[in-house]
Enzyme design. Sequence first.
Site, PDB file in Angstrom:
ATOM      1  N   PRO A 246       0.879  -1.044  -0.136  1.00 46.50           N
ATOM      2  CA  PRO A 246      -0.081   0.113  -0.163  1.00 46.50           C
ATOM      3  C   PRO A 246       0.708   1.254  -0.076  1.00 46.50           C
ATOM      4  O   PRO A 246       0.278   2.210  -0.702  1.00 46.50           O
ATOM      5  CB  PRO A 246      -0.800  -0.204   1.328  1.00 46.50           C
ATOM      6  CG  PRO A 246      -1.091  -1.716   1.431  1.00 46.50           C
ATOM      7  CD  PRO A 246       0.314  -2.213   1.051  1.00 46.50           C
ATOM      8  N   TYR A 247       2.005   1.385   0.773  1.00 46.85           N
ATOM      9  CA  TYR A 247       2.859   2.608   0.618  1.00 46.85           C
ATOM     10  C   TYR A 247       3.298   2.761  -0.564  1.00 46.85           C
ATOM     11  O   TYR A 247       3.450   3.899  -1.033  1.00 46.85           O
ATOM     12  CB  TYR A 247       3.959   2.376   1.725  1.00 46.85           C
ATOM     13  CG  TYR A 247       4.930   3.352   1.822  1.00 46.85           C
ATOM     14  CD1 TYR A 247       5.026   4.490   2.338  1.00 46.85           C
ATOM     15  CD2 TYR A 247       6.314   2.917   1.170  1.00 46.85           C
ATOM     16  CE1 TYR A 247       5.796   5.243   2.188  1.00 46.85           C
ATOM     17  CE2 TYR A 247       7.443   3.697   1.374  1.00 46.85           C
ATOM     18  CZ  TYR A 247       7.147   4.898   1.840  1.00 46.85           C
ATOM     19  OH  TYR A 247       8.243   5.903   1.859  1.00 46.85           O
ATOM     20  N   TYR A 248       3.978   1.695  -1.228  1.00 49.94           N
ATOM     21  CA  TYR A 248       4.518   1.677  -2.623  1.00 49.94           C
ATOM     22  C   TYR A 248       3.630   2.165  -3.483  1.00 49.94           C
ATOM     23  O   TYR A 248       3.550   2.899  -4.492  1.00 49.94           O
ATOM     24  CB  TYR A 248       5.279   0.395  -3.252  1.00 49.94           C
ATOM     25  CG  TYR A 248       6.635   0.404  -2.429  1.00 49.94           C
ATOM     26  CD1 TYR A 248       7.723   0.877  -3.423  1.00 49.94           C
ATOM     27  CD2 TYR A 248       7.056  -0.095  -1.489  1.00 49.94           C
ATOM     28  CE1 TYR A 248       8.748   0.987  -3.034  1.00 49.94           C
ATOM     29  CE2 TYR A 248       8.367   0.042  -0.976  1.00 49.94           C
ATOM     30  CZ  TYR A 248       9.378   0.336  -1.896  1.00 49.94           C
ATOM     31  OH  TYR A 248      10.530   0.464  -1.470  1.00 49.94           O
TER      32      TYR A 248
END
Length: 214
Positions: A128-130
């Site tokens: 999700p961060y990427y």
Amino acid sequence: MNVLVIGANGQVGQNIVNLLHDSEQHSVKAMVRKEEQAAELSNRGIESVVASLEDTVEEIISAMNSSDAVIFAAGSGGSTGSDKTLLVDLDGAVKTMEAAEKLGIKRYVMLSALQAHNREKWNEALLPYYAAKHYADKNLEASSLDYTIVRPGGLLNEAGTGQVAIAENLERGSVPREDVAKVIVAVLSIDHSIRRSFDLISGDKSIETAISSI
């Protein structure tokens, strides 16, 4: 250059603020989320503004006003869920781009993540961060801003060496936060870094030499 640092209380952000505060070339305004953080900065003679990336674009414009450049070094942090990642690392970042465009601020430096532009290389534990970084960077690239996107590898809390590797694509590696901050501050005034993006890890070239090669 009057530089607004968004995410000024983060670990990289604190390094950036300190470098800009000590700079003879730039002045700094630190954007933080809490009044007590602003008070600590004020005690050190550093201008600050309290605002949130979950605020409206108009509220972010108010915080950004009088700035010549923006550094985005904010993040939702590892202890939050994917919802905050979406609201801060993606939507919050995009709102700051919209605010900069509305104010006519051109220079914008983004702290991203190693290989965020390349889905096949994303860290499986941080998808999700990427994804948030990927699409925030995409939005920045499509904007009218004079951007530089800096994509560092694993961030280390050790003293910087001043020796880095910079390229469009690099294999996994790490880099001290201090060196990341130095690269971000350095590119502010380097015209050939405008509308460019690159990965960053520790290496064997001085920061000045490495930046000159992009």
